[in-house]
Structure formats: C-alpha cells, structure tokens
Design a protein around this motif. Sequence first.
Motif, PDB file in Angstrom:
ATOM      1  N   ARG A 167       0.840  -1.206   0.000  1.00  0.00           N
ATOM      2  CA  ARG A 167       0.000   0.000   0.000  1.00  0.00           C
ATOM      3  C   ARG A 167       0.872   1.252   0.000  1.00  0.00           C
ATOM      4  N   ARG A 168       1.902   1.250   0.815  1.00  0.00           N
ATOM      5  CA  ARG A 168       2.827   2.386   0.877  1.00  0.00           C
ATOM      6  C   ARG A 168       3.517   2.593  -0.476  1.00  0.00           C
ATOM      7  N   ARG A 220       1.033   4.048  -2.956  1.00  0.00           N
ATOM      8  CA  ARG A 220       0.794   5.470  -2.686  1.00  0.00           C
ATOM      9  C   ARG A 220       1.961   6.340  -3.141  1.00  0.00           C
ATOM     10  N   ARG A 278      -2.442  14.548   1.566  1.00  0.00           N
ATOM     11  CA  ARG A 278      -3.385  13.459   1.309  1.00  0.00           C
ATOM     12  C   ARG A 278      -4.539  13.567   2.299  1.00  0.00           C
ATOM     13  N   ASP A 279      -5.748  13.450   1.787  1.00  0.00           N
ATOM     14  CA  ASP A 279      -6.944  13.454   2.622  1.00  0.00           C
ATOM     15  C   ASP A 279      -6.946  12.167   3.448  1.00  0.00           C
ATOM     16  N   LYS A 280      -7.003  12.296   4.763  1.00  0.00           N
ATOM     17  CA  LYS A 280      -6.937  11.123   5.640  1.00  0.00           C
ATOM     18  C   LYS A 280      -8.170  10.229   5.504  1.00  0.00           C
ATOM     19  N   LYS A 281      -9.288  10.825   5.129  1.00  0.00           N
ATOM     20  CA  LYS A 281     -10.535  10.071   5.061  1.00  0.00           C
ATOM     21  C   LYS A 281     -10.638   9.228   3.788  1.00  0.00           C
ATOM     22  N   ASN A 282     -10.367   9.840   2.633  1.00  0.00           N
ATOM     23  CA  ASN A 282     -10.560   9.104   1.388  1.00  0.00           C
ATOM     24  C   ASN A 282      -9.253   8.771   0.655  1.00  0.00           C
ATOM     25  N   GLY A 283      -8.106   9.238   1.169  1.00  0.00           N
ATOM     26  CA  GLY A 283      -6.818   8.916   0.583  1.00  0.00           C
ATOM     27  C   GLY A 283      -6.450   9.705  -0.659  1.00  0.00           C
ATOM     28  N   ARG A 284      -7.293  10.626  -1.077  1.00  0.00           N
ATOM     29  CA  ARG A 284      -7.012  11.392  -2.292  1.00  0.00           C
ATOM     30  C   ARG A 284      -5.915  12.422  -2.058  1.00  0.00           C
TER      31      ARG A 284
END
Length: 156
Positions: free
Chosen positions: A28-29, A32, A82-88
């Motif tokens: 995942r890292r 990203r 990066r948005d913590k909620k949706n990862g965008r």
Amino acid sequence: MSGLEWGLLGTAAGLAVVSVILAWRPLRRFYREVEAERARELFSLQREYLEAKFFDIAVQSEKPRGLRWKECDWERDVEFARDKKNGRLLAFVGVNIYFEPVTGEAAESVANVPRTATAVFQFTGRRWQVGRVLFNMNPDEAIARFQSQIERVQMS
C-alpha cells in the motif's frame, strides 16, 4: 483427498492469507508513493490549464460579494497533502488574487489590494480537478489548519 492433503491445503491457504496481511502495508505504501509521483508529474503538465480553469470557475462564483475577479498571480511552489478520510491527493498552490468592484458597489478600497489565498486541487486517480479557494492563508498555513483532515506528502 485424504486428511493429510486437506491439512496441507488448509495450512497453505492460511500461510497465503498471513502473507497477504503482512505484505499489505508495504504494498500500500509503495502504491501510494508511485501514485503521488505520477500525480505530481501530471500536475506539472496540467498546471497552466488548471490555473485557467480555477480562474474561470472563481469568476462564475461571484464570491466575494461586490467584487469581480480580475487577475491571479500564482506562486511557483506546490505543496501536496493526502486526505486522511478518502486517501485522495491534494495540491495547494499560493495565489494573490486581484479584484475590481462591481459597478455600483462600495468596494473601491479593496479593488487594488491583492488577497492572499491558497488554491486547492484534488487528484481523482486519473486527473486533477479544481477544488476550492482558501482566503487569507498560504499553503503551509492551510495544511497546518486542516492537519486533522489531511497529512503532508513529501515529494521527491
């Protein structure tokens, strides 16, 4: 199948599940990081278009009231988060915005004074989109203010 074969098959399946779980975070890292680098490159390529689109959308918004958007002076640096909620991924760009008063409005004193702001752009996974404007703060201040919702991304 014998009991031994079923046991070996169950063990193999269990090991596969454990392997996936252990590999998930590094994978995942890595994903990203690759996505962030690709997004940075795309932002660089699309920046002129995005700035023009931002201005067009802002002009149509008729905000702030009584003032018309006249011009934007863009800063060169871009900060990513990066948005913590949706990862965008988000791009924060400093901008000085000049306004002119709408005819008949009493905003003459504000017209020639640029307002500091931050333009926010959002990466959808394929392309960048115009987000919003945050008045009276530069990109560092904006990221600090929303640190509970976003996290800074260091780009190479």
